[in-house]
Design a protein around this motif. Sequence first.
Motif, mmCIF file in Angstrom:
data_model
loop_
_atom_site.group_PDB
_atom_site.id
_atom_site.type_symbol
_atom_site.label_atom_id
_atom_site.label_comp_id
_atom_site.label_asym_id
_atom_site.label_seq_id
_atom_site.Cartn_x
_atom_site.Cartn_y
_atom_site.Cartn_z
ATOM 1 N N TRP A 66 84.920 68.192 76.631
ATOM 2 C CA TRP A 66 85.022 66.770 76.936
ATOM 3 C C TRP A 66 85.054 65.907 75.667
ATOM 4 O O TRP A 66 84.916 64.694 75.742
ATOM 5 C CB TRP A 66 83.840 66.317 77.802
ATOM 6 N N ASN A 70 85.589 58.268 73.436
ATOM 7 C CA ASN A 70 84.870 57.629 74.527
ATOM 8 C C ASN A 70 83.614 58.402 74.906
ATOM 9 O O ASN A 70 82.533 57.827 75.086
ATOM 10 C CB ASN A 70 85.788 57.500 75.744
ATOM 11 N N ASN A 71 83.739 59.708 75.031
ATOM 12 C CA ASN A 71 82.594 60.508 75.438
ATOM 13 C C ASN A 71 81.570 60.657 74.311
ATOM 14 O O ASN A 71 80.376 60.826 74.583
ATOM 15 C CB ASN A 71 83.062 61.868 75.950
ATOM 16 N N ALA A 74 79.517 57.646 74.760
ATOM 17 C CA ALA A 74 78.622 57.857 75.892
ATOM 18 C C ALA A 74 77.418 58.701 75.479
ATOM 19 O O ALA A 74 76.269 58.389 75.832
ATOM 20 C CB ALA A 74 79.379 58.533 77.038
ATOM 21 N N TRP A 75 77.658 59.750 74.741
ATOM 22 C CA TRP A 75 76.585 60.638 74.254
ATOM 23 C C TRP A 75 75.602 59.849 73.385
ATOM 24 O O TRP A 75 74.378 59.996 73.508
ATOM 25 C CB TRP A 75 77.200 61.794 73.479
ATOM 26 N N SER A 108 89.040 55.054 79.886
ATOM 27 C CA SER A 108 88.482 56.398 79.795
ATOM 28 C C SER A 108 88.789 57.003 78.421
ATOM 29 O O SER A 108 88.563 56.359 77.410
ATOM 30 C CB SER A 108 89.008 57.258 80.944
ATOM 31 N N SER A 109 89.338 58.208 78.377
ATOM 32 C CA SER A 109 89.596 58.879 77.093
ATOM 33 C C SER A 109 91.064 58.802 76.692
ATOM 34 O O SER A 109 91.608 59.721 76.070
ATOM 35 C CB SER A 109 89.156 60.342 77.181
ATOM 36 N N SER A 139 87.291 61.358 83.199
ATOM 37 C CA SER A 139 86.698 62.044 82.047
ATOM 38 C C SER A 139 85.268 61.586 81.790
ATOM 39 O O SER A 139 84.367 62.401 81.586
ATOM 40 C CB SER A 139 87.559 61.804 80.803
ATOM 41 N N LEU A 140 85.028 60.276 81.799
ATOM 42 C CA LEU A 140 83.697 59.750 81.495
ATOM 43 C C LEU A 140 82.672 60.168 82.543
ATOM 44 O O LEU A 140 81.577 60.637 82.194
ATOM 45 C CB LEU A 140 83.749 58.229 81.392
ATOM 46 N N PHE A 143 81.886 63.835 82.267
ATOM 47 C CA PHE A 143 81.129 64.102 81.048
ATOM 48 C C PHE A 143 79.666 63.702 81.211
ATOM 49 O O PHE A 143 78.760 64.468 80.850
ATOM 50 C CB PHE A 143 81.732 63.362 79.857
#
Length: 393
Positions: A66, A70-71, A74-75, A108-109, A139-140, A143
């Motif tokens: 992933w 973007n992710n 998020a992380w 998203s990504s 994706s988000l 993830f």
Amino acid sequence: MAPLAIRACTATSAVGRGRDALAKALAEGRTGLRRNDFGDDARLDCWIGRVDGLETVELPASLQPWDSRNNRLAWLALAQDGLRAAIDDAVARHGAERVAVIVGTSTSSIGSTEAAYTALEDGEFAERFARPHVHTPHSLGEFVQQATGLRGPCITVATACSSSAKVFAQAARMIDAGLVDAALVGGVDTLCGSVLFGFNSLQLVSSEPCRPFDATRNGLSLGEAGGFALLERANDGDTGLQLRGYGESSDAHHMSSPHPEGLGARLAMRDALARAGIDAAEVGYLNLHGTATPANDSIEAAAVASLFPDALHASSTKGWTGHTLGAAGIVESTIALIALERGELPGTLNSDTPDTACGPQIRFAPQRADIRYSMNNSFGFGGNNCSLVFGRA
């Protein structure tokens, strides 16, 4: 509606990581905007709200499928303000299957998908981009579910700039229906070519830092951000922050312009107040959508003036973060919660010449005041409107 307790809330943006960094920047009047320096897209003359350090964030091996800007954001956002501990506590009490993941995003990504298409090999994605989990609108959401271990319903809301405000409404309905006992809500959007040049093609991007509600405003500044909140049913003994009401509407007027009389905006705000069971005069602070585009600001200001008394303190905070698109709802809800919690009501950064079309509710200077209720407006393309009311238990 029955109040929902907000057990944790966080936002990471161009001004820093977490709520304290955001509150400090608001109090100091320190912007996170800078001249566009976003890779190959830096040729566009504008100002952006960029989150530092995303290029060096490394996801665990299990989450590499992933991997995207973007992710990664998020992380990063998931690691702030005790959110992980709050999630673990909710899982211990309710079970992972009873906690939903509801996240909003507008792109998203897609930045990773853009990169994959620019590096095609014989018409196919190069091996380093062949990650099907990334190249989807979900994706988000997928993830975040993988990153947290939550196993309840997983929903991605993509309604442009209202996305991560609407997640609160979705969570409220699902909890009320008994489908889940708690929900991790939030949103993430990052800068990419589609965002920068797409908005520029609409002639909405300013070559200067944005000036919401200023008489000389001429466009928005784009930004990136991510944030989350954990919601669950409130208990009688709760003393913290709560979601008290939501209102949603659709202008059904134009693909990218709001209704000229702000009908949808008024309906969303009115319904949020009704669900909260309060009068407009009881709201102490309203975080406006306030993008700094000529039409949007004047229409929103007129809608606010039609519902609220002159004493309301309303402002746009996009001069700090930029317009973070699908993440605007969660970032600006966090700001509304900071105002509620700390009594620090932000002004409107970069703006100093009031537009005569705007009512006295629009404030450029900050103010200190103990308030009982705050609100947030998030309005998106296609006339997607969402207003939220927050309160103290």
